[in-house]
Design a protein around this motif. Sequence first.
Motif, PDB file in Angstrom:
ATOM      1  N   ILE A  43       0.872  -1.173   0.000  1.00 20.31           N
ATOM      2  CA  ILE A  43       0.000   0.000   0.000  1.00 20.31           C
ATOM      3  C   ILE A  43       0.905   1.218   0.000  1.00 20.31           C
ATOM      4  O   ILE A  43       1.853   1.297   0.785  1.00 20.31           O
ATOM      5  N   THR A  44       0.622   2.136  -0.890  1.00 17.51           N
ATOM      6  CA  THR A  44       1.411   3.361  -0.972  1.00 17.51           C
ATOM      7  C   THR A  44       0.519   4.540  -0.617  1.00 17.51           C
ATOM      8  O   THR A  44      -0.540   4.723  -1.205  1.00 17.51           O
ATOM      9  N   TRP A  45       0.943   5.321   0.357  1.00 15.12           N
ATOM     10  CA  TRP A  45       0.192   6.506   0.793  1.00 15.12           C
ATOM     11  C   TRP A  45       0.950   7.748   0.362  1.00 15.12           C
ATOM     12  O   TRP A  45       2.159   7.832   0.510  1.00 15.12           O
ATOM     13  N   LYS A  46       0.231   8.718  -0.166  1.00 11.16           N
ATOM     14  CA  LYS A  46       0.821  10.013  -0.499  1.00 11.16           C
ATOM     15  C   LYS A  46       0.212  11.050   0.421  1.00 11.16           C
ATOM     16  O   LYS A  46      -1.000  11.181   0.516  1.00 11.16           O
ATOM     17  N   ASP A  47       1.070  11.781   1.130  1.00 13.64           N
ATOM     18  CA  ASP A  47       0.600  12.794   2.059  1.00 13.64           C
ATOM     19  C   ASP A  47       1.460  14.040   1.913  1.00 13.64           C
ATOM     20  O   ASP A  47       2.628  14.025   2.289  1.00 13.64           O
ATOM     21  N   LYS A  48       0.893  15.079   1.336  1.00 17.89           N
ATOM     22  CA  LYS A  48       1.575  16.374   1.187  1.00 17.89           C
ATOM     23  C   LYS A  48       2.953  16.216   0.555  1.00 17.89           C
ATOM     24  O   LYS A  48       3.959  16.678   1.061  1.00 17.89           O
ATOM     25  N   GLY A  49       3.004  15.499  -0.546  1.00 18.34           N
ATOM     26  CA  GLY A  49       4.254  15.354  -1.278  1.00 18.34           C
ATOM     27  C   GLY A  49       5.137  14.217  -0.805  1.00 18.34           C
ATOM     28  O   GLY A  49       6.104  13.867  -1.459  1.00 18.34           O
ATOM     29  N   LYS A  50       4.841  13.669   0.360  1.00 18.56           N
ATOM     30  CA  LYS A  50       5.619  12.543   0.873  1.00 18.56           C
ATOM     31  C   LYS A  50       4.919  11.251   0.491  1.00 18.56           C
ATOM     32  O   LYS A  50       3.702  11.158   0.504  1.00 18.56           O
ATOM     33  N   THR A  51       5.701  10.246   0.161  1.00 18.27           N
ATOM     34  CA  THR A  51       5.158   8.936  -0.173  1.00 18.27           C
ATOM     35  C   THR A  51       5.717   7.923   0.803  1.00 18.27           C
ATOM     36  O   THR A  51       6.911   7.890   1.055  1.00 18.27           O
ATOM     37  N   SER A  52       4.846   7.129   1.377  1.00 20.45           N
ATOM     38  CA  SER A  52       5.308   6.041   2.241  1.00 20.45           C
ATOM     39  C   SER A  52       4.677   4.750   1.752  1.00 20.45           C
ATOM     40  O   SER A  52       3.517   4.719   1.381  1.00 20.45           O
TER      41      SER A  52
END
Length: 78
Positions: free
Chosen positions: A60-69
């Motif tokens: 699962i890839t999460w994008k939050d305010k330009g950050k990807t985890s």
Amino acid sequence: MRKRIVEQIFQQAKINNTTIKSACKRAGLSESSVRSWRRCEPQLGNFIALVEVLGGKVNITWKDKGKTSEHILPRHES
């Protein structure tokens, strides 16, 4: 979308020369419940178990305010 992912599982089993029956047995799932995934949505833990038995992994890839985890989902936390 669900059907395409489920069909990929069945195709991967063929590529691996593995029957769905034997893959289900190794994953601890009933063959009938896995075959029903073509009509009904699988439970996430069961889906991950079968994917792992076939040599895959679920990310699962999460994008939050330009950050990807990115997180790999194991069937059971150790």
